[in-house]
Scaffold this motif. Structure first.
Motif, PDB file in Angstrom:
ATOM      1  N   MET A 168      47.840  -4.624  70.987  1.00 57.78           N
ATOM      2  CA  MET A 168      47.758  -3.912  72.105  1.00 57.78           C
ATOM      3  C   MET A 168      48.529  -2.569  72.038  1.00 57.78           C
ATOM      4  O   MET A 168      49.593  -2.430  71.513  1.00 57.78           O
ATOM      5  N   LYS A 169      47.868  -1.496  72.351  1.00 59.95           N
ATOM      6  CA  LYS A 169      48.449  -0.168  72.091  1.00 59.95           C
ATOM      7  C   LYS A 169      49.375   0.268  73.298  1.00 59.95           C
ATOM      8  O   LYS A 169      48.698  -0.264  74.411  1.00 59.95           O
ATOM      9  N   ILE A 170      50.267   0.992  73.207  1.00 60.57           N
ATOM     10  CA  ILE A 170      51.149   1.588  74.203  1.00 60.57           C
ATOM     11  C   ILE A 170      51.035   3.110  74.503  1.00 60.57           C
ATOM     12  O   ILE A 170      50.975   3.900  73.598  1.00 60.57           O
ATOM     13  N   HIS A 171      50.465   3.375  75.799  1.00 62.67           N
ATOM     14  CA  HIS A 171      50.154   4.742  76.071  1.00 62.67           C
ATOM     15  C   HIS A 171      51.024   5.306  77.187  1.00 62.67           C
ATOM     16  O   HIS A 171      51.658   4.520  78.090  1.00 62.67           O
ATOM     17  N   ASN A 172      51.025   6.536  77.261  1.00 58.02           N
ATOM     18  CA  ASN A 172      51.930   7.285  78.426  1.00 58.02           C
ATOM     19  C   ASN A 172      50.604   8.210  79.060  1.00 58.02           C
ATOM     20  O   ASN A 172      49.697   8.661  78.641  1.00 58.02           O
ATOM     21  N   ALA A 173      50.682   8.222  80.391  1.00 59.50           N
ATOM     22  CA  ALA A 173      49.797   8.824  81.318  1.00 59.50           C
ATOM     23  C   ALA A 173      50.241  10.475  81.261  1.00 59.50           C
ATOM     24  O   ALA A 173      51.389  10.805  81.318  1.00 59.50           O
ATOM     25  N   MET A 174      49.489  11.083  81.461  1.00 62.75           N
ATOM     26  CA  MET A 174      49.618  12.785  81.394  1.00 62.75           C
ATOM     27  C   MET A 174      49.543  13.245  82.719  1.00 62.75           C
ATOM     28  O   MET A 174      50.138  14.420  83.124  1.00 62.75           O
ATOM     29  N   TRP A 175      48.921  12.441  83.824  1.00 62.08           N
ATOM     30  CA  TRP A 175      48.805  13.227  85.254  1.00 62.08           C
ATOM     31  C   TRP A 175      50.254  13.245  85.871  1.00 62.08           C
ATOM     32  O   TRP A 175      50.204  13.996  86.854  1.00 62.08           O
ATOM     33  N   PRO A 176      51.314  12.431  85.331  1.00 62.00           N
ATOM     34  CA  PRO A 176      52.635  12.891  86.020  1.00 62.00           C
ATOM     35  C   PRO A 176      52.970  14.587  85.872  1.00 62.00           C
ATOM     36  O   PRO A 176      53.734  14.869  86.661  1.00 62.00           O
ATOM     37  N   GLY A 177      52.299  15.054  84.892  1.00 58.95           N
ATOM     38  CA  GLY A 177      52.492  16.615  84.898  1.00 58.95           C
ATOM     39  C   GLY A 177      52.040  17.188  85.923  1.00 58.95           C
ATOM     40  O   GLY A 177      52.150  18.462  86.093  1.00 58.95           O
ATOM     41  N   LEU A 178      50.732  16.675  86.573  1.00 59.76           N
ATOM     42  CA  LEU A 178      50.010  17.557  87.524  1.00 59.76           C
ATOM     43  C   LEU A 178      50.192  16.899  88.972  1.00 59.76           C
ATOM     44  O   LEU A 178      50.118  17.687  89.989  1.00 59.76           O
ATOM     45  N   VAL A 179      50.170  15.637  89.222  1.00 57.68           N
ATOM     46  CA  VAL A 179      50.018  14.991  90.454  1.00 57.68           C
ATOM     47  C   VAL A 179      51.388  15.374  91.425  1.00 57.68           C
ATOM     48  O   VAL A 179      52.527  14.987  91.100  1.00 57.68           O
ATOM     49  N   GLY A 180      50.997  15.999  92.658  1.00 55.38           N
ATOM     50  CA  GLY A 180      51.937  16.380  93.532  1.00 55.38           C
ATOM     51  C   GLY A 180      52.754  17.571  92.969  1.00 55.38           C
ATOM     52  O   GLY A 180      53.866  17.880  93.671  1.00 55.38           O
TER      53      GLY A 180
END
Length: 339
Positions: free
Chosen positions: A1-13
């Protein structure tokens, strides 16, 4: 199982409106993610928001391949994508008139096109395309709950056909701010009405689904009340996850302190907290296990952290990402195969 980070915390809000912090660029978010390391383990990949300023969803094939090259050059694969379905982007409400729903479906087609280019490039080999009803708030939906849920289901069914034609699956975000998806019961009813489990499923987020449990925007569907004990919590948590887990094809690790939060136009949503927040309501590792039972049988090949609407000072602190990565490793090692 791969571990990812989300990019949208840099955009949302974030953005240019008064009181908002500026967006963090895609490349900076990639660099922050790449800097995290725990005992030699790093993030394997990212989940990706298909909208400006990170990405123009109408970008040319060559522009998208260049982005794929950059992501791959940072050592990452791409997993799930977020379709640009909301009013003010490419799309519009899934329960609106034909013009609005046509825009919604057009946005799904765009996301499938981008997914196809990333797949062909080789940077993406797994993941879903995330959608929601694109109807923010409950006021309009509440005028005719049954009829409006059917409208959303009809749009989702057409969107699922588009995704299936492109070899993709859609994951419906479970969050209290989206009309017709704002409680565990309404979400389940919607999934069952669409009735296309091979092409459309559920995207569970620990922070958002905690508020499902508490019935924040649907008190009639609350499974717990304030003051609950731990035994009661886990009994009701299992009750909720048993109903939604069979539909779950995408999973976000997160923390919640029981509050809602908003920034800019993105208001009254689940308040994501740091992984080690002392006010966090969840044992992240234990709660993740309820969603990840037999995860690979449902096609889940990665887990993703969601720290939506963290302040920029938190996002730009490498210690934040090391703590998150350590938590993600604990979740993976407790519940998932590491192949």
């Amino acid at each position: 199982m791969k571990i990812h980070n989300a990019m949208w915390p840099g955009l949302v809000g974030k953005g240019d409106d008064e009181g908002q912090e500026p967006a963090i660029s895609l490349e900076q978010m990639l660099d922050l993610t790449a800097a995290a390391e725990v005992d030699g383990q790093k993030f394997d990949g990212i989940d990706y928001f298909l909208f400006l300023p990170h990405t123009n969803p109408e970008a040319s094939d060559d522009e998208l391949r260049s982005i794929a090259d950059m992501i791959q050059g940072k050592g990452f694969s791409v997993g799930s994508l977020v379709a640009p379905i909301w009013p003010g982007t490419i799309g519009d409400s899934a329960m609106g008139d034909k013009e609005q729903t046509d825009k919604f479906l057009s946005a799904v087609k765009m996301a499938c096109r981008v997914a196809g280019i990333f797949n062909e490039h080789g940077v993406r080999k797994y993941g879903a395309i995330r959608i929601d009803s694109a109807e923010f708030g409950l006021e309009k939906w509440a005028e005719d709950p049954k009829g409006n849920t059917t409208k959303i289901a009809n749009t989702f069914r057409e969107a699922a056909k588009i995704a299936a034609d492109h070899g993709e699956r859609l994951a419906c975000e479970g969050e209290i701010c989206w009309a017709g998806m704002h409680s565990w019961k309404d979400m389940l009813d919607l999934l069952e009405e669409v009735a296309m489990p091979e092409a459309l499923g559920f995207q569970a987020d620990l922070a958002h689904t905690y508020l499902y449990l508490m019935g924040y925007n649907a008190p009639e569907h609350a499974l717990l009340q304030d003051g609950y004990g731990q035994d009661e919590f886990y009994a009701k948590y299992e009750e909720m996850t048993d109903k939604l887990r069979p539909w779950t094809i995408d999973f976000h690790v997160a923390q919640n302190d029981g509050e809602v939060h908003g920034a800019g136009s993105h208001d009254k949503t689940g308040k994501h907290c740091r992984a080690d927040d002392p006010n966090g309501k969840l044992d992240i590792v234990k709660c993740s296990g309820y969603w990840l039972k037999d995860a690979e049988n449902r096609g889940i090949k990665h887990i993703c952290w969601d720290g939506c609407m963290f302040p920029n000072s938190v996002l730009e602190d490498v210690g934040t990402w090391n703590t998150i990565l350590d938590t993600m490793i604990q979740v993976r090692d407790a519940h998932c195969a590491t192949v």
